[in-house]
Motif scaffolding. Sequence first.
Motif, short mmCIF file in Angstrom:
data_model
loop_
_atom_site.label_atom_id
_atom_site.label_comp_id
_atom_site.label_asym_id
_atom_site.label_seq_id
_atom_site.Cartn_x
_atom_site.Cartn_y
_atom_site.Cartn_z
N GLY A 48 13.34 47.05 -46.99
CA GLY A 48 12.18 46.45 -47.62
C GLY A 48 11.79 45.10 -47.06
N GLU A 49 12.65 44.50 -46.21
CA GLU A 49 12.31 43.21 -45.62
C GLU A 49 11.33 43.41 -44.46
OE1 GLU A 49 16.15 40.37 -46.55
OE2 GLU A 49 15.98 41.29 -44.57
N LEU A 50 10.49 42.41 -44.25
CA LEU A 50 9.49 42.45 -43.19
C LEU A 50 9.92 41.57 -42.03
CD1 LEU A 50 6.27 42.13 -45.41
CD2 LEU A 50 7.36 44.22 -44.56
N ALA A 51 9.60 42.00 -40.81
CA ALA A 51 10.04 41.30 -39.61
C ALA A 51 8.90 40.47 -39.03
CB ALA A 51 10.53 42.30 -38.58
N PRO A 52 8.93 39.15 -39.13
CA PRO A 52 7.88 38.33 -38.53
C PRO A 52 7.95 38.38 -37.01
CG PRO A 52 9.17 37.10 -40.16
CD PRO A 52 9.93 38.34 -39.84
N VAL A 53 6.78 38.50 -36.38
CA VAL A 53 6.68 38.50 -34.93
C VAL A 53 5.85 37.29 -34.51
CG1 VAL A 53 5.86 39.77 -32.91
CG2 VAL A 53 6.82 41.01 -34.86
N ARG A 54 6.39 36.45 -33.65
CA ARG A 54 5.71 35.24 -33.21
C ARG A 54 4.62 35.59 -32.20
NH1 ARG A 54 6.44 31.23 -29.14
NH2 ARG A 54 6.17 29.08 -29.87
N VAL A 55 3.39 35.20 -32.49
CA VAL A 55 2.25 35.45 -31.61
C VAL A 55 1.92 34.21 -30.79
CG1 VAL A 55 -0.22 36.01 -31.58
CG2 VAL A 55 1.31 37.21 -33.15
N ALA A 56 2.02 33.05 -31.39
CA ALA A 56 1.79 31.77 -30.73
C ALA A 56 2.61 30.74 -31.49
CB ALA A 56 0.29 31.42 -30.75
N ALA A 57 2.61 29.51 -31.01
CA ALA A 57 3.42 28.48 -31.65
C ALA A 57 3.01 28.30 -33.11
CB ALA A 57 3.26 27.16 -30.90
N GLY A 58 3.92 28.64 -34.02
CA GLY A 58 3.65 28.50 -35.44
C GLY A 58 2.80 29.58 -36.05
N VAL A 59 2.46 30.63 -35.30
CA VAL A 59 1.62 31.72 -35.80
C VAL A 59 2.39 33.03 -35.71
CG1 VAL A 59 -0.58 32.92 -35.62
CG2 VAL A 59 -0.43 30.50 -34.99
N TYR A 60 2.46 33.74 -36.82
CA TYR A 60 3.27 34.95 -36.90
C TYR A 60 2.46 36.09 -37.50
CZ TYR A 60 7.12 31.68 -36.19
OH TYR A 60 7.94 30.71 -35.67
N VAL A 61 2.83 37.31 -37.13
CA VAL A 61 2.25 38.50 -37.73
C VAL A 61 3.36 39.35 -38.32
CG1 VAL A 61 2.29 39.81 -35.56
CG2 VAL A 61 0.70 40.47 -37.37
N LEU A 62 3.08 39.95 -39.46
CA LEU A 62 3.94 40.97 -40.05
C LEU A 62 3.22 42.29 -39.81
CD1 LEU A 62 4.69 39.08 -43.38
CD2 LEU A 62 6.24 39.34 -41.44
N PRO A 63 3.64 43.07 -38.82
CA PRO A 63 2.85 44.23 -38.41
C PRO A 63 2.81 45.33 -39.46
CG PRO A 63 4.44 43.59 -36.71
CD PRO A 63 4.82 42.87 -37.96
N VAL A 80 -0.41 41.45 -41.74
CA VAL A 80 -0.45 40.20 -42.49
C VAL A 80 -0.05 39.10 -41.51
CG1 VAL A 80 0.64 38.88 -44.35
CG2 VAL A 80 0.12 41.32 -44.68
N ALA A 81 -0.64 37.93 -41.63
CA ALA A 81 -0.32 36.83 -40.72
C ALA A 81 0.00 35.57 -41.51
CB ALA A 81 -1.50 36.56 -39.77
N PHE A 82 0.68 34.64 -40.86
CA PHE A 82 0.86 33.32 -41.47
C PHE A 82 0.97 32.26 -40.40
CE2 PHE A 82 5.16 35.12 -41.31
CZ PHE A 82 5.98 34.08 -40.88
N VAL A 83 0.56 31.04 -40.78
CA VAL A 83 0.52 29.90 -39.86
C VAL A 83 1.38 28.80 -40.46
CG1 VAL A 83 -0.93 28.24 -38.66
CG2 VAL A 83 -1.82 30.54 -39.16
N VAL A 84 2.30 28.27 -39.66
CA VAL A 84 3.21 27.22 -40.10
C VAL A 84 2.75 25.89 -39.51
CG1 VAL A 84 5.59 26.41 -40.15
CG2 VAL A 84 5.11 28.87 -40.16
N GLY A 85 2.51 24.92 -40.37
CA GLY A 85 2.13 23.57 -39.94
C GLY A 85 3.15 22.55 -40.38
N PRO A 86 2.97 21.30 -40.01
CA PRO A 86 3.92 20.24 -40.39
C PRO A 86 4.07 20.06 -41.90
CG PRO A 86 2.45 19.47 -38.65
CD PRO A 86 1.90 20.80 -39.12
N ARG A 87 3.02 20.40 -42.65
CA ARG A 87 3.07 20.16 -44.09
C ARG A 87 3.13 21.45 -44.92
NH1 ARG A 87 -1.31 16.57 -42.86
NH2 ARG A 87 -2.73 17.83 -44.12
N GLY A 88 3.26 22.59 -44.29
CA GLY A 88 3.34 23.82 -45.08
C GLY A 88 2.85 25.02 -44.32
N VAL A 89 2.62 26.09 -45.08
CA VAL A 89 2.28 27.39 -44.51
C VAL A 89 1.04 27.94 -45.21
CG1 VAL A 89 3.12 29.76 -44.12
CG2 VAL A 89 4.74 27.83 -44.08
#
Length: 336
Positions: A48-63, A80-89
């Motif tokens: 049930g866990e999802l594997a994040p895949v790094r697309v660019a620095a701080g940017v990930y996709v859950l395929p 689904v995607a997410f972006v990680v910044g210095p102050r959060g996601v």
Amino acid sequence: MDAVTSSRMITGKLCASVTAAPARGAAFAFTALVALLAAFPAQTLRAGELAPVRVAAGVYVLPGSGGEITADNDGRTANVAFVVGPRGVVVVNTGISFREGEAIIAAVARVSKRPIRLAILTHPGQEAIFGAAAFQERGIPVLAARECAELIAARCETCLSNLRRTLGEKAMAGTRVIVPDRMIENGQTLDLIGRKLRLIVPPWSSAPGALAVFDETTATLITGSLVSIARIPDLRDARAQAWRSALVALEATKCRHLIPGYGPAGTCADVATFAQYFDALDALVAELLRQGVGLADVRDRSDLPAFARWDQYDTLNGSNANRTYLRLEQEPLRSQ
């Protein structure tokens, strides 16, 4: 080499294959997902866990898996995607269920301990919106375009009932129709997490309130339903001409990386490949109209071999041809 780096290398190879020969399909999407998951050591992922895949620095996709929504894939067909910044996601789209929403939150936590500050819904499709309750339960606000929120309110209770029948009560436990905490009507730039995310909100195109997210730091475009790779678009809620204009605006970002609603990560070149389907469909249907073919026969005469291996071709191409026929048939009347 760590798991994320390995996955990124695999993603790059897959994207190169798609650019060279875009006609893949459900089988390709599944193979791609298996390859990506295989890059992670088995002990790091539980059921049930999802594997994040790094697309660019701080940017990930859950395929997503692509294909139809079924109990076998728990409806997790879309990216689904997410972006990680210095102050959060910031998370972009929340999955099809409360359970997937929780899995997304857990996947983010495996990458970064910074707080999730916002979840963005890029369109009112069921694969994107129903995990939002898991975010709101944790006090994480959810943002959507106003037209998207209006369609969710009008139609998604019925969608949820259908999903419970398809996926089962256990899979959909805790899932509910949410009201976004923030609603926008025009494009704007967010700086919640210490890196700028530009929200591109075209007029009604792939769906009411569809939007894209552009990460200015890495020139990564997260397109939601506006662009898919090697998957037939669904014209049910679309306005075709506005969608074409939206694709032009997305190309103008000159993105280096593109995370589509469905399919492997790519580049801005994939926007033009996606647009070729609309051109081919319009040309075919216009010729059928010229020949005097009636609506009842359009589906059987709407074959587009160049796209026949794209995911959902058998499911969507015929109905797309019917909708295109009706649109083209009515266009002369609108011009009078």
